[in-house]
Design a protein around this motif. Structure first.
Motif, PDB file in Angstrom:
ATOM      1  N   VAL A  72       0.852  -1.179   0.000  1.00  0.00           N
ATOM      2  CA  VAL A  72       0.000   0.000   0.000  1.00  0.00           C
ATOM      3  C   VAL A  72       0.893   1.235   0.000  1.00  0.00           C
ATOM      4  O   VAL A  72       1.849   1.336   0.778  1.00  0.00           O
ATOM      5  CB  VAL A  72      -0.974   0.016   1.209  1.00  0.00           C
ATOM      6  CG1 VAL A  72      -0.238  -0.056   2.529  1.00  0.00           C
ATOM      7  CG2 VAL A  72      -1.880   1.235   1.145  1.00  0.00           C
ATOM      8  N   ASN A  73       0.615   2.146  -0.906  1.00  0.00           N
ATOM      9  CA  ASN A  73       1.382   3.382  -1.046  1.00  0.00           C
ATOM     10  C   ASN A  73       0.754   4.437  -0.150  1.00  0.00           C
ATOM     11  O   ASN A  73      -0.376   4.861  -0.379  1.00  0.00           O
ATOM     12  CB  ASN A  73       1.346   3.825  -2.519  1.00  0.00           C
ATOM     13  CG  ASN A  73       2.250   5.017  -2.784  1.00  0.00           C
ATOM     14  OD1 ASN A  73       2.873   5.568  -1.881  1.00  0.00           O
ATOM     15  ND2 ASN A  73       2.318   5.420  -4.039  1.00  0.00           N
ATOM     16  N   VAL A  74       1.473   4.839   0.888  1.00  0.00           N
ATOM     17  CA  VAL A  74       0.943   5.770   1.883  1.00  0.00           C
ATOM     18  C   VAL A  74       1.775   7.049   1.933  1.00  0.00           C
ATOM     19  O   VAL A  74       3.002   6.997   2.010  1.00  0.00           O
ATOM     20  CB  VAL A  74       0.915   5.121   3.280  1.00  0.00           C
ATOM     21  CG1 VAL A  74       0.594   6.152   4.358  1.00  0.00           C
ATOM     22  CG2 VAL A  74      -0.111   3.993   3.312  1.00  0.00           C
ATOM     23  N   ASP A  75       1.107   8.169   1.879  1.00  0.00           N
ATOM     24  CA  ASP A  75       1.731   9.459   2.140  1.00  0.00           C
ATOM     25  C   ASP A  75       1.375   9.813   3.577  1.00  0.00           C
ATOM     26  O   ASP A  75       0.315  10.372   3.848  1.00  0.00           O
ATOM     27  CB  ASP A  75       1.204  10.506   1.152  1.00  0.00           C
ATOM     28  CG  ASP A  75       1.955  11.833   1.240  1.00  0.00           C
ATOM     29  OD1 ASP A  75       2.891  11.925   2.055  1.00  0.00           O
ATOM     30  OD2 ASP A  75       1.593  12.775   0.514  1.00  0.00           O
ATOM     31  N   LEU A  76       2.253   9.433   4.510  1.00  0.00           N
ATOM     32  CA  LEU A  76       1.986   9.615   5.939  1.00  0.00           C
ATOM     33  C   LEU A  76       2.295  11.055   6.332  1.00  0.00           C
ATOM     34  O   LEU A  76       3.423  11.520   6.175  1.00  0.00           O
ATOM     35  CB  LEU A  76       2.845   8.644   6.756  1.00  0.00           C
ATOM     36  CG  LEU A  76       2.546   8.570   8.251  1.00  0.00           C
ATOM     37  CD1 LEU A  76       1.153   8.016   8.503  1.00  0.00           C
ATOM     38  CD2 LEU A  76       3.595   7.704   8.961  1.00  0.00           C
ATOM     39  N   LYS A  77       1.295  11.740   6.840  1.00  0.00           N
ATOM     40  CA  LYS A  77       1.423  13.164   7.145  1.00  0.00           C
ATOM     41  C   LYS A  77       1.343  13.406   8.647  1.00  0.00           C
ATOM     42  O   LYS A  77       0.368  13.032   9.288  1.00  0.00           O
ATOM     43  CB  LYS A  77       0.312  13.951   6.440  1.00  0.00           C
ATOM     44  CG  LYS A  77       0.392  13.875   4.920  1.00  0.00           C
ATOM     45  CD  LYS A  77      -0.706  14.695   4.283  1.00  0.00           C
ATOM     46  CE  LYS A  77      -0.589  14.649   2.768  1.00  0.00           C
ATOM     47  NZ  LYS A  77       0.640  15.284   2.284  1.00  0.00           N
ATOM     48  N   TRP A  78       2.354  14.073   9.173  1.00  0.00           N
ATOM     49  CA  TRP A  78       2.388  14.418  10.588  1.00  0.00           C
ATOM     50  C   TRP A  78       1.675  15.747  10.818  1.00  0.00           C
ATOM     51  O   TRP A  78       1.878  16.710  10.082  1.00  0.00           O
ATOM     52  CB  TRP A  78       3.824  14.516  11.070  1.00  0.00           C
ATOM     53  CG  TRP A  78       3.958  15.063  12.454  1.00  0.00           C
ATOM     54  CD1 TRP A  78       4.328  16.327  12.815  1.00  0.00           C
ATOM     55  CD2 TRP A  78       3.717  14.353  13.672  1.00  0.00           C
ATOM     56  NE1 TRP A  78       4.336  16.455  14.179  1.00  0.00           N
ATOM     57  CE2 TRP A  78       3.973  15.262  14.745  1.00  0.00           C
ATOM     58  CE3 TRP A  78       3.315  13.046  13.980  1.00  0.00           C
ATOM     59  CZ2 TRP A  78       3.829  14.890  16.077  1.00  0.00           C
ATOM     60  CZ3 TRP A  78       3.177  12.690  15.305  1.00  0.00           C
ATOM     61  CH2 TRP A  78       3.440  13.595  16.337  1.00  0.00           C
ATOM     62  N   PHE A  79       0.837  15.797  11.845  1.00  0.00           N
ATOM     63  CA  PHE A  79       0.146  17.033  12.214  1.00  0.00           C
ATOM     64  C   PHE A  79       0.582  17.440  13.616  1.00  0.00           C
ATOM     65  O   PHE A  79       0.420  16.675  14.566  1.00  0.00           O
ATOM     66  CB  PHE A  79      -1.374  16.837  12.177  1.00  0.00           C
ATOM     67  CG  PHE A  79      -1.947  16.786  10.785  1.00  0.00           C
ATOM     68  CD1 PHE A  79      -2.497  17.914  10.204  1.00  0.00           C
ATOM     69  CD2 PHE A  79      -1.929  15.596  10.065  1.00  0.00           C
ATOM     70  CE1 PHE A  79      -3.022  17.873   8.929  1.00  0.00           C
ATOM     71  CE2 PHE A  79      -2.454  15.543   8.774  1.00  0.00           C
ATOM     72  CZ  PHE A  79      -3.001  16.690   8.204  1.00  0.00           C
ATOM     73  N   ASP A  80       1.114  18.638  13.739  1.00  0.00           N
ATOM     74  CA  ASP A  80       1.490  19.148  15.057  1.00  0.00           C
ATOM     75  C   ASP A  80       0.251  19.352  15.919  1.00  0.00           C
ATOM     76  O   ASP A  80       0.312  19.173  17.137  1.00  0.00           O
ATOM     77  CB  ASP A  80       2.245  20.472  14.920  1.00  0.00           C
ATOM     78  CG  ASP A  80       3.615  20.304  14.285  1.00  0.00           C
ATOM     79  OD1 ASP A  80       4.316  19.349  14.655  1.00  0.00           O
ATOM     80  OD2 ASP A  80       3.973  21.108  13.410  1.00  0.00           O
ATOM     81  N   GLY A  81      -0.856  19.737  15.293  1.00  0.00           N
ATOM     82  CA  GLY A  81      -2.110  19.937  16.007  1.00  0.00           C
ATOM     83  C   GLY A  81      -3.097  18.834  15.673  1.00  0.00           C
ATOM     84  O   GLY A  81      -3.448  18.633  14.505  1.00  0.00           O
ATOM     85  N   TYR A  82      -3.536  18.105  16.683  1.00  0.00           N
ATOM     86  CA  TYR A  82      -4.484  17.002  16.477  1.00  0.00           C
ATOM     87  C   TYR A  82      -5.761  17.482  15.790  1.00  0.00           C
ATOM     88  O   TYR A  82      -6.266  16.842  14.861  1.00  0.00           O
ATOM     89  CB  TYR A  82      -4.794  16.360  17.832  1.00  0.00           C
ATOM     90  CG  TYR A  82      -5.944  15.383  17.855  1.00  0.00           C
ATOM     91  CD1 TYR A  82      -6.008  14.317  16.966  1.00  0.00           C
ATOM     92  CD2 TYR A  82      -6.966  15.516  18.794  1.00  0.00           C
ATOM     93  CE1 TYR A  82      -7.057  13.414  17.008  1.00  0.00           C
ATOM     94  CE2 TYR A  82      -8.012  14.622  18.848  1.00  0.00           C
ATOM     95  CZ  TYR A  82      -8.060  13.573  17.946  1.00  0.00           C
ATOM     96  OH  TYR A  82      -9.108  12.683  17.984  1.00  0.00           O
ATOM     97  N   LEU A  83      -6.289  18.627  16.221  1.00  0.00           N
ATOM     98  CA  LEU A  83      -7.526  19.144  15.643  1.00  0.00           C
ATOM     99  C   LEU A  83      -7.371  19.434  14.156  1.00  0.00           C
ATOM    100  O   LEU A  83      -8.317  19.272  13.384  1.00  0.00           O
ATOM    101  CB  LEU A  83      -7.969  20.402  16.389  1.00  0.00           C
ATOM    102  CG  LEU A  83      -9.372  20.937  16.064  1.00  0.00           C
ATOM    103  CD1 LEU A  83     -10.438  19.873  16.316  1.00  0.00           C
ATOM    104  CD2 LEU A  83      -9.675  22.187  16.900  1.00  0.00           C
TER     105      LEU A  83
END
Length: 346
Positions: A72-83
């Motif tokens: 599975v090709n995933v573009d994993l994106k980190w978010f500093d803010g959960y909201l």
């Protein structure tokens, strides 16, 4: 926030992907350059996650090429803010996100079409209400300044605690702040108490004289954390939803076999030391396959997701966090964990 730049990043990614057909793998992707493990889907799954011990394992999946191993090709994106991650999934800028049950119910109540396909964990103490010196009971919060990120899980935990003590939000001076900002405001002495989750709990407790007043440990089953996907992803690319679920359990296997390496990866992503990260273990109960299957089974207490959803939905309405309870019949889909379980026994 990273969300602000999402459209331009996606455009760059698509351009690089076209080039990759005739050249080498694009550096814009989140996947491995090892062609032997190239995923079968060409359009990447836009997958968001944020700071929580039960979600840091997804960083392991990325760094150890476990998404690719499960094709599975995933573009994993980190978010500093959960909201921000919640809003991105609502807006269709993500295909999948890591979310709590109560936040998913809130999104569905607001019109989003989201589905819970996996339980990552239950919070068993890593969500905390932390107070300054001199505050010793929940009743002592009356009239005090209390900060939390409005509409998220620690706001929910705060309301649960207030209700237990016969209080409501109207009895405190509620300060709606993003979780990191809330922790900083508490440390700076700008508020009397704060609702935060790990790893922000470490920062909040650095204030001299501060202490935990109560936590998610006091409300068992109230805060389960999940892999949540859009219904569109299920309808159009069901096999990749299965691949995400498969990847999660492969990640748990890696963590069991490589504990120190796993701690290093997760602590780095959390921005804390390995020893500090290990201290979070007792506050988060990572669910096994068997516990996932049990959670999706109807029951009469908070260990059952369907029962918990009904109770949480009622509470959200009573607390004014949502206007009316959504239809909960379509919010859970256990076929992916069941398919994984069947494969393990075949």
């Amino acid at each position: 926030m990273k969300l602000r730049f999402l459209p331009s990043l996606l455009a760059l990614f698509l351009i690089s992907l076209i080039v990759a057909v005739s050249c080498t793998p694009s550096p814009q992707t989140s996947t491995s350059e090892n062609s032997a493990a190239t995923p079968t889907n060409t359009k990447p799954i836009q997958f968001g996650f944020s700071a929580w011990p039960g979600w840091f394992p997804w960083q392991i999946a990325q760094e150890q090429n476990l998404f690719e191993a499960n094709k599975v090709n995933v573009d994993l994106k980190w978010f500093d803010g959960y909201l921000d991650s919640i809003n991105a999934l609502r807006a269709g800028q993500l295909d999948a996100n890591t979310q709590t049950l109560n936040d998913t119910i809130s999104s569905v109540a607001a019109g989003a079409d989201q589905v819970i396909v996996l339980v990552n964990d239950n919070s068993t103490g890593n969500d905390k209400i932390i107070v300054r010196e001199g505050i010793n009971t929940i009743a002592d919060l009356k009239g005090k300044k209390v900060a939390a990120e409005e509409g998220t899980v620690d706001h929910f935990l705060l309301l649960l605690g207030l209700k237990k003590a016969g209080l409501t939000q109207a009895d405190i001076q509620f300060q709606p702040l993003e979780t990191g900002a809330a922790a900083a405001a508490f440390v700076a002495g700008q508020v009397d108490a704060v609702g935060v989750f790990a790893p922000f709990t470490t920062k909040a407790l650095s204030r001299s004289g501060s202490k935990e007043l109560f936590s998610s440990k006091d409300f068992p089953g109230a805060i389960p954390d999940h892999l949540v996907v859009s219904r569109k992803l299920i309808n159009e690319r069901q096999q990749y939803v299965q691949a995400l679920v498969n990847t999660w359990f492969a990640t748990l296997d890696f963590m069991k076999a490589n504990q120190e390496k796993a701690y290093e990866i997760m602590a780095k992503r959390a921005g804390v030391s390995v020893s500090e990260y290990k201290a979070y273990d007792a506050g988060t109960k990572i669910f096994t396959l068997e516990e996932n299957l049990k959670a999706f089974t109807p029951g009469q207490n908070m260990t059952s997701l369907r029962y918990a959803a009904e109770e949480i939905s009622k509470f959200l309405v009573e607390s004014g966090l949502i206007k009316q309870a959504p239809n909960l019949n379509q919010i859970f889909d256990d076929r992916f964990i069941k398919a994984y379980a069947a494969k393990q026994t075949s």
